[in-house]
Design a protein around this motif. Structure first.
Motif, mmCIF file in Angstrom:
data_model
loop_
_atom_site.group_PDB
_atom_site.id
_atom_site.type_symbol
_atom_site.label_atom_id
_atom_site.label_comp_id
_atom_site.label_asym_id
_atom_site.label_seq_id
_atom_site.Cartn_x
_atom_site.Cartn_y
_atom_site.Cartn_z
ATOM 1 N N THR A 162 0.838 -1.197 0.000
ATOM 2 C CA THR A 162 0.000 0.000 0.000
ATOM 3 C C THR A 162 0.870 1.242 0.000
ATOM 4 O O THR A 162 2.053 1.201 0.359
ATOM 5 N N GLY A 165 -3.274 0.406 -3.420
ATOM 6 C CA GLY A 165 -2.552 -0.792 -3.070
ATOM 7 C C GLY A 165 -2.874 -1.930 -3.997
ATOM 8 O O GLY A 165 -3.781 -1.852 -4.830
ATOM 9 N N GLY A 214 -6.695 -1.547 2.218
ATOM 10 C CA GLY A 214 -6.153 -2.819 1.735
ATOM 11 C C GLY A 214 -6.442 -3.971 2.672
ATOM 12 O O GLY A 214 -6.753 -5.087 2.240
#
Length: 193
Positions: free
Chosen positions: A34, A49, A82
């Motif tokens: 990320t 990400g 993420g």
């Protein structure tokens, strides 16, 4: 062309070179890279990400845009996004990699954080605890290029969260860096000693 001055030679001696490349996670694990991005002049920020499997295959990518608060907030927001995606996919073992040392430190240490980012730090820590196993680690920017491109995309899509399910990168720049990663291309990085 003249020879380097003694001052330039001294600076060269203080610099060491490290070789950086993106590494696949162990088989049975997934890797989440990320990154955050901010454009202070426009007062916007973004995050992005990519989640890849143990063979380096693209599983899913994302980009998100939001109002600028701080670069640390952008990094943390990308990480949180993420982790939420990884949890929703039922992933059990995850390696998390990002190029913000301060964020790695905030997540791995129990020190107090600023009130403005405390809830986001706690969200990330709680999400990580939901995995069977996890590793969170720092990488240099050269090992995080795909996430960097996705984060920059995010900074141009204010208040939007886009999931890139293409099973391949969403644009030529991301595809280029994704291919370099999978070819194990090494990049030299100079570090001041």
């Amino acid at each position: 062309m003249s020879a380097p001055s003694s001052e330039e030679q001294h600076d060269l001696k203080k610099t060491r070179v490290v070789f950086v490349k993106w590494m696949k996670p162990p088989l049975g694990w997934f890797k989440l890279n990320t990154d955050g991005s901010s454009i202070q002049q426009r007062k916007v920020a973004g995050g992005g990400g990519v989640l890849r499997d143990g063979f380096g295959n693209w599983v899913v990518g994302f980009s998100i845009g939001f109002d600028f608060r701080s670069s640390v907030f952008a990094e943390l927001s990308a990480l949180r996004g993420g982790l939420i995606i990884a949890k929703s996919l039922g992933i059990k073992k995850i390696v998390v990699e990002l190029d913000a040392k301060v964020v790695v430190s905030l997540i791995t240490n129990s020190s107090k954080t600023k009130k403005s980012i405390n809830s986001t730090v706690m969200d990330c820590k709680n999400l990580l605890q939901g995995f069977e196993e996890y590793i969170i680690q720092h990488t240099y920017r050269e090992g995080n290029r795909v996430a960097d491109v996705l984060a920059k995309m995010g900074s141009y899509q204010v208040d939007k969260f886009l999931i890139h399910h293409h099973y391949a990168p969403p644009n030529p720049e991301t595809s280029f860096f994704f291919a370099l990663d999978n070819m194990n291309v090494v990049t030299a990085r100079g570090l001041k000693s």
